[in-house]
Motif scaffolding. Structure first.
Motif, PDB file in Angstrom:
ATOM      1  N   PHE A   7     -27.843 -39.864  28.963  1.00 30.06           N
ATOM      2  CA  PHE A   7     -29.114 -39.779  27.787  1.00 30.06           C
ATOM      3  C   PHE A   7     -27.424 -39.609  26.974  1.00 30.06           C
ATOM      4  N   ASP A   8     -27.873 -39.245  25.742  1.00 29.13           N
ATOM      5  CA  ASP A   8     -26.455 -39.390  24.809  1.00 29.13           C
ATOM      6  C   ASP A   8     -26.667 -37.914  24.180  1.00 29.13           C
ATOM      7  N   LEU A   9     -26.160 -36.989  24.247  1.00 33.41           N
ATOM      8  CA  LEU A   9     -26.035 -36.071  22.995  1.00 33.41           C
ATOM      9  C   LEU A   9     -25.870 -35.833  21.961  1.00 33.41           C
ATOM     10  N   GLU A  10     -26.598 -36.081  20.661  1.00 32.27           N
ATOM     11  CA  GLU A  10     -25.785 -35.873  18.877  1.00 32.27           C
ATOM     12  C   GLU A  10     -25.562 -34.947  18.770  1.00 32.27           C
ATOM     13  N   ASP A  11     -24.014 -34.648  17.615  1.00 34.26           N
ATOM     14  CA  ASP A  11     -23.819 -33.364  16.906  1.00 34.26           C
ATOM     15  C   ASP A  11     -24.554 -32.376  17.192  1.00 34.26           C
ATOM     16  N   ASP A  13     -27.065 -31.964  18.839  1.00 33.54           N
ATOM     17  CA  ASP A  13     -27.536 -31.120  20.331  1.00 33.54           C
ATOM     18  C   ASP A  13     -26.965 -30.342  20.626  1.00 33.54           C
ATOM     19  N   LEU A  14     -26.140 -31.060  20.098  1.00 34.18           N
ATOM     20  CA  LEU A  14     -24.680 -30.063  21.118  1.00 34.18           C
ATOM     21  C   LEU A  14     -24.526 -29.294  20.133  1.00 34.18           C
ATOM     22  N   GLU A  15     -24.326 -28.800  19.351  1.00 35.57           N
ATOM     23  CA  GLU A  15     -24.654 -28.076  17.593  1.00 35.57           C
ATOM     24  C   GLU A  15     -25.273 -27.172  18.252  1.00 35.57           C
ATOM     25  N   TYR A  16     -26.650 -27.232  19.102  1.00 35.28           N
ATOM     26  CA  TYR A  16     -27.817 -26.665  19.398  1.00 35.28           C
ATOM     27  C   TYR A  16     -26.896 -25.562  21.161  1.00 35.28           C
ATOM     28  N   PHE A  17     -26.671 -25.945  21.601  1.00 34.72           N
ATOM     29  CA  PHE A  17     -25.896 -25.268  22.978  1.00 34.72           C
ATOM     30  C   PHE A  17     -25.111 -24.394  22.289  1.00 34.72           C
ATOM     31  N   LYS A  18     -24.154 -24.972  21.442  1.00 30.90           N
ATOM     32  CA  LYS A  18     -22.789 -23.529  21.085  1.00 30.90           C
ATOM     33  C   LYS A  18     -23.891 -22.918  20.424  1.00 30.90           C
ATOM     34  N   ALA A  19     -24.761 -23.206  19.974  1.00 27.94           N
ATOM     35  CA  ALA A  19     -25.631 -21.594  19.456  1.00 27.94           C
ATOM     36  C   ALA A  19     -25.982 -21.030  20.456  1.00 27.94           C
ATOM     37  N   SER A  20     -26.506 -21.944  21.490  1.00 25.74           N
ATOM     38  CA  SER A  20     -27.372 -21.037  22.656  1.00 25.74           C
ATOM     39  C   SER A  20     -25.906 -20.330  23.544  1.00 25.74           C
ATOM     40  N   THR A 180      -9.930 -37.946  12.612  1.00 24.85           N
ATOM     41  CA  THR A 180     -11.233 -37.540  11.733  1.00 24.85           C
ATOM     42  C   THR A 180     -12.520 -37.621  12.646  1.00 24.85           C
ATOM     43  N   ARG A 181     -13.055 -37.233  13.028  1.00 29.55           N
ATOM     44  CA  ARG A 181     -13.792 -36.059  13.802  1.00 29.55           C
ATOM     45  C   ARG A 181     -13.644 -35.365  14.224  1.00 29.55           C
ATOM     46  N   PRO A 182     -14.426 -33.955  14.215  1.00 32.89           N
ATOM     47  CA  PRO A 182     -13.708 -32.580  14.561  1.00 32.89           C
ATOM     48  C   PRO A 182     -14.001 -32.881  16.295  1.00 32.89           C
ATOM     49  N   ARG A 183     -13.281 -32.501  16.724  1.00 34.32           N
ATOM     50  CA  ARG A 183     -13.559 -32.130  18.417  1.00 34.32           C
ATOM     51  C   ARG A 183     -14.833 -30.849  18.450  1.00 34.32           C
TER      52      ARG A 183
END
Length: 187
Positions: A7-11, A13-20, A180-183
């Motif tokens: 499965f792919d994680l969208e931005d 989703d990744l932000e949710y992990f970053k917040a965690s 162009t897309r932030p890492r």
């Protein structure tokens, strides 16, 4: 018969992990390095049972490698690098993660995803440490000129590998600033 799930994680989703990760970091802010490492080791021990899914066991081995990096006296890390690893481990020291671990099979998916994110974020540090560990193991087995001590020989190799690690991280950061897309940065 094994089943492969991709499965792919969208931005978002990744932000949710970053917040965690940030919540875990705040929760561990007053904890010592030994407490964070001890909690992460306890989690690994608690989770490591014969019934654990293989995808989790493989990732726990990667997490253990981070702990080895911190504990290896022949691999001293700069304060910032130690801090990044401790930040990563603080998530795994937190019993309140995204999916409760007592949910069979699925309870560890969030931990496995977070380990993947951490390993990706710290890949240069992990690669350099693993190269050093291989070099050190090979050095112990080979004969060498007695004019150079083992400590001097390992010190030289360690400095070279840590310089490579920092250069790669720096290059990666500079490249991401121009993208162009932030890492995605986990911590």
């Amino acid at each position: 018969m094994p089943l492969r799930v991709v499965f792919d994680l969208e931005d978002k989703d990744l932000e949710y992990f970053k917040a965690s990760m940030q919540r875990a970091r705040k929760a561990a802010a007053n904890a010592s390095e030994d407490e964070i490492i001890g909690s992460a080791l306890a989690m690994i021990e608690q989770v490591s049972t014969p019934a654990i899914p293989a995808f989790v066991q493989q990732r726990l081995e990667r997490l253990s490698r981070l702990i080895e990096m911190l504990r290896d006296e022949e691999w001293p890390l700069a304060e910032e690098e130690r801090g990044d690893i401790l930040t990563a481990l603080s998530y795994f020291a937190d019993p309140e993660d995204i999916i409760p671990d007592n949910v069979p099979v699925l309870g560890y998916i969030d931990d496995a995803i977070m380990i993947e994110l951490v390993v990706k974020e710290l890949r240069h540090e992990i690669d350099a440490f693993e190269d050093f560990a291989r070099f050190r193991a090979g050095e112990l087995a080979r004969k060498r000129d007695d004019k150079v001590s083992r400590e001097d020989y390992l010190d030289h190799k360690r400095r070279d590998l840590q310089l490579r690690m920092r250069r790669r991280r720096s290059t990666m950061r500079r490249a991401s600033k121009g993208a162009t897309r932030p890492r995605f940065r986990l911590f």
